[in-house]
Design a protein around this motif. Structure first.
Motif, PDB file in Angstrom:
ATOM      1  N   GLU A 336       0.645  -1.350   0.299  1.00  0.00           N
ATOM      2  CA  GLU A 336      -0.017  -0.376   0.077  1.00  0.00           C
ATOM      3  C   GLU A 336       0.905   1.533  -0.103  1.00  0.00           C
ATOM      4  N   GLU A 337       2.410   0.864   0.751  1.00  0.00           N
ATOM      5  CA  GLU A 337       2.782   2.504   1.052  1.00  0.00           C
ATOM      6  C   GLU A 337       3.562   2.413  -0.006  1.00  0.00           C
ATOM      7  N   TRP A 340       1.134   4.219  -2.577  1.00  0.00           N
ATOM      8  CA  TRP A 340       0.888   5.702  -2.274  1.00  0.00           C
ATOM      9  C   TRP A 340       2.098   7.127  -2.825  1.00  0.00           C
ATOM     10  N   LYS A 343       1.688   7.045  -5.839  1.00  0.00           N
ATOM     11  CA  LYS A 343       0.795   8.443  -7.239  1.00  0.00           C
ATOM     12  C   LYS A 343       1.149   9.274  -6.321  1.00  0.00           C
ATOM     13  N   GLN A 344       2.293   9.602  -5.373  1.00  0.00           N
ATOM     14  CA  GLN A 344       2.141  11.439  -5.221  1.00  0.00           C
ATOM     15  C   GLN A 344       3.750  11.315  -6.268  1.00  0.00           C
TER      16      GLN A 344
END
Lengths: 498, 360
Positions: A336-337, A340, A343-344
């Motif tokens: 998940e990390e 994220w 995406k950033q």
């Protein structure tokens, strides 16, 4: 085949005249005449029509007009007539030869007063003289023969196997009744079976529950035994320790008394300091497992001198495995990390990349982050124009990053392009909505820079507004307060003078 | 797994259960006695120290001491058997050493860290091992500091991050390798999965690794021998047992890992009387008793001829679920085999007896 009829005949003398299928009037021949379709007349009811003259002599005529028992389909059933029977006061024994047909239990239908054997195309029916106990009666199939053992409900001797005067409707009624009764009985039986099944299940369940309960209790008992055993051991051990300590303390006291003399002078001061709290609290000490107050100090001080000196202080520098998030690392969250972060990174990359000038730029120069860093470095070195260029390019690539506008505003301030500075700060503030704690710092900076620009343009009231906004976000900032004060004085000063 | 008959397996029997009116963070046996200490935080934000004595089938409260700041951890490891002073770390970063007979003023006190001291360990006391008594504390501010009770205010060793670099919370510390006067090693576990081994004799980093999950607890099987085994437990129900006898220059130490439970493994404690048996306590309120079996050969040569360790195998001897809340602290009694105390976040402390350990 014809011979079989008279062979098993026994019983009452009257029977002879009631023998079905007209034993006396049997026409010799290997097979009974197979009834041609539509040939009603050849069919004879197995029930003897004794009343109508001598047995089979009545022959076809007697049965005329009698409707067949719901002929199955188009073919007329062939009546099986060569049965024979005998009786005892309590039972009737009926033997029915099958003429080669194979019989199964499904072909036999029996109710209290009605018996039917139907093996297409053969058919045998009998409305019995008196009711029988059909649950206990049996039929044995074998040897091309069915042998019925029918137990009478009332022990009496039957005049004949079948009812004598049975007319068509009665027969029909009886048949239907019999069928209905049989059905009811079947239903009752299934019900009864269900109930017994349930009872059995319940019983089984209770039995298993009892077994399991017994097992559980056995285990609990074992555990309890262990526990008690261990508790006893514990008590024993505790008592041992106490005794052991008492003994040890007595021993040590004797030993130390000998040592006390030479050490007394040296240790006097220390002893006084430390003994008092020990003695004072000895009352609160319950058992003497702690040892022996003042005596122990001696032995301890002795030992102290043998210990090495404390280490020389030193520092070891540590590098940590880098981690972006402040939370602890968990393997299950790594995916998940990563997503994220990815995406950033995506969000920061080139938004509009169809500018033709970009083709001759190096890969890193197309990255707004890299350009921002370059701009920051140039600002730090004092190359404000260069920094502005870098920020410009970055903005062209991605005009959604507030930090670019912020930094460019700072550059413009240094270059005294005050209007541009105001523009950029405003743009930054726009992008920094919604106002959340995360972008507090950025917003404070934006307000301060805009405020400064206003003040340098001598638009003090606007400048003050910005400073106050900054103060609202960051109330504890002394520098901001001082600056705001200064501006207030300036405003008051100009107002007074004007 | 060695085949141990069900009837021969050690049983974990719950002997006494005591409900507390505060959150207990650490529980420790007072050495050479049937007394135990519970450290924690009361609801009003103060620290609580309670001293109980095991009396028959119940715990008798002997003494209750209140301190201004909640206490997170404590150890008797650095005091002598006669003094039995307790060293505690509290939520404010203070390291204090108390004489339980006179607990109003600490014997030693220092504000060692800026944030909560997560873990503390002591070595050199209790007649175990040799060398100076030292206490190590690991804190959320990312530093690990080693203190000597004879030297005020300044730690004798400080392991901190390089200036300007980010820091990670240190969750656990342990002493090891203290087999003579000079040798000593500190192992620290961090929340980003780092385990670092610091050698205090050479004041350098001896080994580091990352086990991919935050490290909740590390412990050497014995502090006072040449480093033999190190167990490190982590989040996500995993723990690793490292064989510390052979260090490979690049691969480090060999290890075997086990995933025991779905939840965090909060603590690992080795049985003082048998260094191959240890107990892990989990976030689901369960305790697992493990036995480590050594391999036929503890080291082998790799392709370049360097010595490489070989890890052994683990077998689960027993497991039991005592509570629905995590069991955050565990301590074996050094005096009676199989007697242990555990404190859980359901505000109870339990004294357990593990039977048949002498038959393993």
């Amino acid at each position: 085949m014809s011979l079989s009829l008279s062979r098993n005949v026994r019983g009452c003398h009257e029977l002879r005249s009631f023998l079905p299928c007209g034993a006396a009037g049997w026409q010799p021949g290997p097979w009974p005449r197979p009834s041609a379709p539509g040939d009603y007349s050849s069919r004879r009811a197995p029930r003897g029509r004794a009343g109508s003259g001598a047995g089979s002599g009545a022959g076809p005529g007697a049965e005329r007009g009698r409707a067949g028992p719901g002929a199955p389909g188009a073919a007329m059933p062939v009546w099986l007539r060569e049965h024979s029977w005998r009786q005892s006061p309590t039972a009737v024994y009926l033997s029915l030869p099958l003429r080669g047909a194979r019989a199964t239990p499904a072909n036999i239908f029996c109710s209290e007063q009605y018996l039917k054997v139907s093996i297409p195309p053969f058919l045998f029916e009998a409305v019995l003289y008196a009711p029988i106990d059909d649950t206990n009666s049996t039929a044995k199939i074998g040897n091309g023969n069915i042998f019925f053992t029918l137990y009478k409900k009332e022990p009496a001797l039957w005049d004949s196997l079948t009812l004598a005067n049975a007319d068509k409707e009665k027969l029909q009624y009886l048949r239907e009744n019999a069928v209905l009764k049989a059905q009811e009985k079947a239903k009752e039986e299934t019900e009864a079976k269900k109930i017994t099944k349930q009872k059995h299940k319940k019983y089984a369940l209770e039995a298993t529950m009892k077994l399991e309960e017994a097992e559980r209790q056995r285990i609990e008992a074992l555990k309890e035994k262990e526990r008690q055993k261990v508790a006893k051991e514990l008590e024993l051990w505790k008592n041992q320790e106490k005794d052991g300590d008492k003994y040890k303390s007595i021993q040590k006291k004797e030993e130390l008394h000998q040592e006390i003399e030479p050490l007394k002078e040296r240790k006097n001061e220390k002893m006084n300091k430390t003994r008092i709290p020990n003695e004072g609290s000895s009352k609160t000490r319950l058992k003497s497992t702690r040892g022996h107050g003042s005596c122990s100090i001696f032995s301890q001080k002795l030992k102290e001198e043998q210990l090495p000196a404390p280490r020389a202080p030193a520092t070891i520098k540590v590098n940590f495995t880098p981690r972006v998030f402040p939370t602890a690392l968990r393997e299950s969250r790594v995916a998940e990390e990563e997503e994220w972060l990815h995406k950033q990174a995506e969000a920061r990359r080139i938004i509009n990349s169809d500018l033709s000038e970009l083709e001759d730029l190096k890969e890193e120069e197309k990255n707004p982050d890299w350009l921002k860093d370059k701009g920051n470095k140039m600002f730090a070195m004092g190359d404000y124009l260069g920094a502005v260029n870098a920020y410009n390019l970055a903005v062209r690539l991605n005009n959604k990053l507030p930090v670019l506008y912020l930094n460019r505003a700072a550059c413009h301030l240094k270059l005294r392009n005050l209007h541009k500075a105001i523009e950029d700060s405003s743009k930054a503030l726009e992008l920094l909505t919604p106002p959340v704690p995360d972008n507090e710092n950025a917003r404070v900076k934006a307000h301060v820079r805009r405020g400064t620009a206003f003040c340098q343009l001598e638009l003090y009231t606007e400048g003050l507004q910005d400073y106050e906004a900054a103060l609202k976000i960051d109330p504890g900032n002394k520098i901001l307060e001082k600056d705001a004060e200064k501006i207030r004085h300036l405003i008051q000063g100009t107002m007074q003078s004007s | 797994m060695s085949a141990v008959l069900a009837a021969e397996r050690p049983q974990v029997v719950s002997h006494v259960q005591q409900a507390l009116s505060y959150t207990v963070f650490d529980c420790k046996w007072v050495p050479r006695s049937a007394r135990l200490l519970c450290l924690g935080s009361a609801a009003r934000g103060t620290g609580v120290l309670q001293l109980y004595e095991l009396n028959g089938a119940r715990l008798q409260l002997l003494r209750e001491i209140e301190k201004p700041k909640p206490i997170k951890c404590g150890t008797f490891g650095a005091t002598s058997l006669q003094q039995r002073y307790l060293a505690t770390g509290d939520f404010d970063g203070n390291l204090n050493i108390w004489n339980l007979e006179a607990p109003e003023i600490p014997v030693y006190s220092v504000k060692g860290h800026k944030e909560i001291i997560n873990s503390i360990d002591g070595v050199g006391g209790l007649g175990i091992g040799e060398g100076a008594p030292e206490i190590v504390t690991g804190s959320r501010d990312g530093t690990v500091k080693v203190w000597d009770p004879r030297q005020n205010d300044i730690p004798v060793a400080n392991m901190e991050s390089v200036q300007g670099e980010s820091k990670r919370d240190c969750w656990t510390v342990a002493f090891g390798n203290a087999y003579n006067l000079e040798e000593r090693v500190v192992c620290a576990g961090y929340d980003n999965g780092d385990i670092k081994l610091f050698d205090l004799k050479t004041m350098s980093l001896r080994w580091e690794t990352n086990i991919k999950n935050g490290v909740c607890s590390v412990e050497f099987d014995r502090k006072d021998i040449n480093m033999n085994k190190l167990v490190a437990t982590s989040l996500e129900g995993k723990f690793h047992v490292f064989d510390m006898r052979t260090q490979h220059p690049t691969k480090g130490f060999a290890y075997v890992s086990e995933k025991a439970q779905k939840s965090t493994i909060w603590q690992v404690r080795h049985l003082p009387q048998n260094r191959d048996i240890f107990m892990t306590s989990g976030g689901s309120g369960s305790l697992h008793l493990w036995k480590y079996e050594y391999p036929a050969q503890r080291s082998k040569k790799d392709s370049e001829g360097c010595e490489m360790g070989v890890a052994g195998s683990l077998s689960l001897l027993q497991n039991v679920t005592l509570s629905t809340q995590p069991i955050s602290s565990l301590d074996w009694s050094p005096d009676k085999t199989g007697l242990c105390v555990c404190g859980a976040y359901d505000q109870t402390v339990r004294v357990l007896i593990v039977t048949k350990l002498n038959k393993i």
